[in-house]
Scaffold this motif. Structure first.
Motif, PDB file in Angstrom:
ATOM      1  N   UNK A 112     -37.773  75.655 -26.638  1.00 25.49           N
ATOM      2  CA  UNK A 112     -38.855  75.978 -27.566  1.00 25.49           C
ATOM      3  C   UNK A 112     -38.837  74.957 -28.704  1.00 25.49           C
ATOM      4  N   UNK A 113     -39.865  74.975 -29.536  1.00 28.94           N
ATOM      5  CA  UNK A 113     -40.014  73.934 -30.549  1.00 28.94           C
ATOM      6  C   UNK A 113     -40.020  74.536 -31.949  1.00 28.94           C
ATOM      7  N   UNK A 114     -39.367  73.827 -32.842  1.00 24.99           N
ATOM      8  CA  UNK A 114     -39.445  74.170 -34.258  1.00 24.99           C
ATOM      9  C   UNK A 114     -40.605  73.442 -34.923  1.00 24.99           C
ATOM     10  N   UNK A 115     -40.913  72.247 -34.415  1.00 24.43           N
ATOM     11  CA  UNK A 115     -42.000  71.452 -35.006  1.00 24.43           C
ATOM     12  C   UNK A 115     -42.585  70.522 -33.949  1.00 24.43           C
ATOM     13  N   UNK A 116     -43.917  70.397 -33.952  1.00 25.29           N
ATOM     14  CA  UNK A 116     -44.637  69.409 -33.141  1.00 25.29           C
ATOM     15  C   UNK A 116     -45.740  68.843 -34.021  1.00 25.29           C
ATOM     16  N   UNK A 117     -45.819  67.527 -34.136  1.00 25.16           N
ATOM     17  CA  UNK A 117     -46.835  66.926 -35.000  1.00 25.16           C
ATOM     18  C   UNK A 117     -48.230  67.133 -34.415  1.00 25.16           C
TER      19      UNK A 117
ATOM     20  N   UNK B  53     -52.528  65.895 -25.344  1.00 26.75           N
ATOM     21  CA  UNK B  53     -52.552  66.758 -24.162  1.00 26.75           C
ATOM     22  C   UNK B  53     -53.672  67.796 -24.201  1.00 26.75           C
ATOM     23  N   UNK B  54     -54.528  67.728 -25.229  1.00 28.39           N
ATOM     24  CA  UNK B  54     -55.642  68.664 -25.329  1.00 28.39           C
ATOM     25  C   UNK B  54     -55.145  70.110 -25.211  1.00 28.39           C
ATOM     26  N   UNK B  55     -54.083  70.416 -25.980  1.00 27.35           N
ATOM     27  CA  UNK B  55     -53.435  71.728 -25.895  1.00 27.35           C
ATOM     28  C   UNK B  55     -52.908  72.081 -27.274  1.00 27.35           C
ATOM     29  N   UNK B  56     -53.093  73.331 -27.703  1.00 29.06           N
ATOM     30  CA  UNK B  56     -52.668  73.772 -29.026  1.00 29.06           C
ATOM     31  C   UNK B  56     -51.138  73.783 -29.115  1.00 29.06           C
ATOM     32  N   UNK B  57     -50.532  72.947 -30.002  1.00 31.63           N
ATOM     33  CA  UNK B  57     -49.068  72.844 -30.039  1.00 31.63           C
ATOM     34  C   UNK B  57     -48.370  74.121 -30.489  1.00 31.63           C
ATOM     35  N   UNK B  58     -49.037  74.955 -31.291  1.00 28.05           N
ATOM     36  CA  UNK B  58     -48.394  76.184 -31.779  1.00 28.05           C
ATOM     37  C   UNK B  58     -48.008  77.128 -30.649  1.00 28.05           C
ATOM     38  N   UNK B  59     -48.645  76.989 -29.499  1.00 24.22           N
ATOM     39  CA  UNK B  59     -48.349  77.868 -28.371  1.00 24.22           C
ATOM     40  C   UNK B  59     -46.998  77.555 -27.739  1.00 24.22           C
TER      41      UNK B  59
ATOM     42  N   UNK C 148     -43.121  77.643 -21.156  1.00 27.42           N
ATOM     43  CA  UNK C 148     -44.477  77.100 -21.071  1.00 27.42           C
ATOM     44  C   UNK C 148     -44.451  75.578 -21.133  1.00 27.42           C
ATOM     45  N   UNK C 149     -43.555  75.019 -21.946  1.00 25.08           N
ATOM     46  CA  UNK C 149     -43.409  73.564 -21.996  1.00 25.08           C
ATOM     47  C   UNK C 149     -42.911  73.026 -20.658  1.00 25.08           C
ATOM     48  N   UNK C 150     -41.889  73.674 -20.083  1.00 24.11           N
ATOM     49  CA  UNK C 150     -41.376  73.227 -18.781  1.00 24.11           C
ATOM     50  C   UNK C 150     -42.456  73.321 -17.714  1.00 24.11           C
ATOM     51  N   UNK C 151     -43.344  74.318 -17.823  1.00 28.77           N
ATOM     52  CA  UNK C 151     -44.417  74.461 -16.842  1.00 28.77           C
ATOM     53  C   UNK C 151     -45.437  73.345 -16.909  1.00 28.77           C
ATOM     54  N   UNK C 152     -45.524  72.648 -18.061  1.00 26.72           N
ATOM     55  CA  UNK C 152     -46.464  71.536 -18.198  1.00 26.72           C
ATOM     56  C   UNK C 152     -45.914  70.246 -17.603  1.00 26.72           C
ATOM     57  N   UNK C 153     -44.599  70.157 -17.415  1.00 25.05           N
ATOM     58  CA  UNK C 153     -44.013  68.959 -16.817  1.00 25.05           C
ATOM     59  C   UNK C 153     -44.375  68.907 -15.339  1.00 25.05           C
TER      60      UNK C 153
END
Length: 653
Positions: free
Chosen positions: A162-167, A174-180, A187-192
């Motif tokens: 999971x992420x603490x911060x994404x610019x 990636x045309x995707x809301x980073x807060x998700x 969900x991040x692993x599923x995008x790879x």
């Protein structure tokens, strides 16, 4: 001390003359000061500031005359304490050059005074504290601006993915809301990309015990349209004081174009070597099949019908003949004569290509032909037309259903009619008669999200090793060169139809080509381009030199500069072009250019950079060059560039 929200809203350059009057300024100044343009031009900047807030003009003039290169006009500069504090501060950075002063003006907005009290142990003057906060504001704003314009994405990823911060640039990438992704590592692993996911996890585990930064490269899918991008991931592990892995700080860079270009160059080099190898193999295979055919024909003619071996030898004879035809098709496709147009009947070319089409499609695929009876001549390169059919076949192959069906139809089109009624681009009018070729499959169809991009270069929905993304792009390019066009209609799970239109030839094409100008290769001998080539190595066997000679140009190759000098002094006909093949930056190149300019100053110079990066060639080698060619470019493209260079000054009497 009060908390205040702040940010630098804008900045702009200003140029003052020696009297402090505004000489030039960026249009942002109008928004920063909220002053119309006509009240800024040729106005003294101190007077302009005085109209904003009392004593700002006097304060600016004092600081300006003091020679300071950096100062700030803030609430403490506005004079009377009873005056309402300005809602912003102005920061000035000055550079003097001659009688001009270059100023960078930054506007820093605040919601009130930055400081209401003082820090006795630090400084008695609250202005210094205010300046400290302004510097912090400036640093923060510059960092935000840098992160906004930086082409990559900064992130802090926890050890659970999971992420603490994404610019914010992540959404643009990636045309995707980073807060998700802040709370969801899965969900991040599923995008790879599926085939890269295990690699990503394994690489993190491999580097989990180290404390050095490391780099990964993997692919990710955009959730919105399922397209794939390549990411270069540079990250550093973060540990607690007790040595526990907390997460990773890093940055993502989109390197899709670079990686595809690198793979294309590697593939091109391999294909060129493979073409040389297979050309010989195809030739040998053709000879073997010729021998089999000759022997089978000989023995078949000596036995009578009804003999036990009569039918078998007949089948061998027939099959060997078909094999020879297929080899002939392969040679035609791979020959280096594409671009030579002539008059052909598309119906005949389709019939001739059926053998290869049957091999491309899975066994059991039904190929139906509905070809019009009229002979419709078109002016086209037959090799390119065969490639169009093969590319369409390869495009349909993977989408076919279990019981595949391909339907190829041709029909005559009269001039002044509309065609392609239900296609992606809609109906189109044709002014000349011609032929419409429809290539239909019963495959899965093209998803709607891809339909606007299928003719773009590099676009492919296939896996990386199965498609380059150039099939349909090349088809469109070939058809445009033949004054034709292509479009398609598709329905998901119900197949796709590609429609092609080619204008009917009126047999004036070759005449028009001759009237436009004689081809350089077919000029009379005394008017053919004369190219002198110099290279310190033996260049006579280079592909580039061979291709120039195949154009029927007069080409003279020199390996020694003294022989070249003797030739120039004795010749009665001077060259149109001097091509210098600069192998590892030959030191004689500048002196050869100087020699040509002395004896025949009208000669054009071209440099073929071989074995070095063209950007690293010293200026002494390039200053006289009308054209610099890169050896990594296809020699055919280089010859075309040289031909354009020669054609422009060439006059035919």
């Amino acid at each position: 001390m009060s908390q205040n929200k702040k940010h630098i809203t804008n900045s702009c350059p200003i140029i003052l003359d020696s009297h402090g009057c505004i000489f030039e300024f960026h249009e942002n100044l109008i928004d920063i000061l909220s002053i119309p343009k006509h009240r800024l031009i040729d106005q003294n900047l101190g007077d302009v500031l005085e109209r904003l807030y009392p004593n700002w003009g006097e304060r600016f003039q004092t600081l300006f005359n003091s020679g300071k290169s950096h100062f700030i006009l803030d609430a403490s500069s506005s004079g009377n304490k009873s005056t309402t504090s300005p809602p912003f501060h102005l920061e000035f950075q000055l550079i003097e050059q001659g009688d001009r002063v270059f100023i960078t003006l930054s506007k820093i907005e605040t919601s009130g005074d930055l400081f209401d009290g003082s820090i006795k142990d630090l400084l008695d003057d609250p202005t210094r504290i205010s300046q400290l906060f302004l510097r912090l504001q400036r640093a923060e704003s510059r960092l935000e601006s840098y992160m906004h314009h930086f082409p990559g994405v900064f992130f802090y990823q926890r050890s659970d993915f999971s992420f603490q911060y994404i610019s914010p640039n992540f959404e643009r990438l990636l045309d995707f809301e980073p807060n998700r992704l802040l709370k969801s590592g899965s969900q991040f692993l599923g995008m790879i990309y599926d085939q890269d996911r295990d690699f990503f996890v394994d690489e993190l585990q491999k580097h989990s015990s180290g404390k050095k930064s490391f780099t990964l490269q993997y692919r990710m899918r955009k959730p919105k349209d399922d397209t794939v991008i390549y990411l270069t991931d540079v990250r550093s592990p973060v540990y607690s004081a007790s040595g526990i892995l907390l997460g990773y700080e890093g940055v993502w860079l989109d390197t899709t174009r670079q990686i595809i270009a690198e793979r294309k160059l590697t593939s091109t080099a391999w294909k060129e070597n493979l073409a040389m190898l297979t050309a010989g193999l195809v030739h040998d295979f053709s000879n073997v099949m010729a021998g089999i055919y000759a022997l089978s024909e000989l023995y078949h003619s000596t036995i009578k019908e009804g003999h036990d071996m009569y039918e078998g030898l007949g089948q061998i004879k027939k099959s060997s003949m078909e094999a020879r035809k297929l080899v002939r098709r392969i040679i035609d496709i791979n020959r280096e004569e594409a671009g030579q147009k002539n008059y052909h009947d598309p119906k005949k070319l389709i019939y001739e290509q059926l053998d290869l089409l049957k091999i491309i499609f899975p066994r059991g695929t039904q190929i139906e032909l509905d070809l019009c009876g009229d002979e419709i001549p078109v002016y086209i390169d037959d090799v390119e037309f065969r490639q169009i059919l093969l590319n369409l076949a390869m495009n349909s192959k993977d989408s076919l259903k279990k019981e595949g069906c391909i339907h190829i139809q041709t029909r005559k089109i009269e001039g002044g009619t509309k065609i392609f009624e239900n296609t992606q681009k809609g109906a189109q009018s044709v002014h000349k008669p011609g032929i419409q070729i429809s290539f239909k499959d019963n495959g899965t169809g093209i998803p709607e999200v891809y339909r606007d991009r299928i003719f773009n270069s590099f676009f492919t929905t296939k896996e990386i090793h199965k498609g380059s993304g150039f099939g349909l792009y090349n088809i469109q390019r070939m058809l445009l060169a033949a004054d034709g066009f292509i479009d398609f209609e598709t329905e998901e799970n119900n197949g796709t139809v590609f429609h092609i239109f080619l204008p009917e030839a009126d047999f004036t094409e070759q005449t028009a080509k001759s009237e436009a100008g004689l081809e350089l290769g077919f000029l009379p001998p005394d008017q053919r381009p004369l190219v002198v080539i110099y290279c310190s190595e033996d260049a006579s066997q280079f592909d580039l030199v061979s291709m120039l000679r195949s154009k029927n140009w007069e080409v003279i190759v020199f390996q020694e500069s003294k022989k070249l000098e003797s030739y120039l002094k004795d010749t009665r006909r001077f060259p149109n072009l001097c091509l210098l093949i600069d192998a590892e930056m030959d030191s004689k190149v500048p002196s050869i250019c100087k020699l040509f300019k002395k004896i025949h100053p009208d000669t054009l110079f071209a440099l073929y950079a071989m074995g070095c990066n063209p950007d690293e060639i010293p200026a002494s080698h390039t200053e006289d060059m009308a054209l610099i060619c890169d050896s990594t470019v296809n020699p055919k493209k280089t010859v075309e560039s040289l031909e354009k260079l020669i054609r422009s000054p060439l006059t035919i009497e």
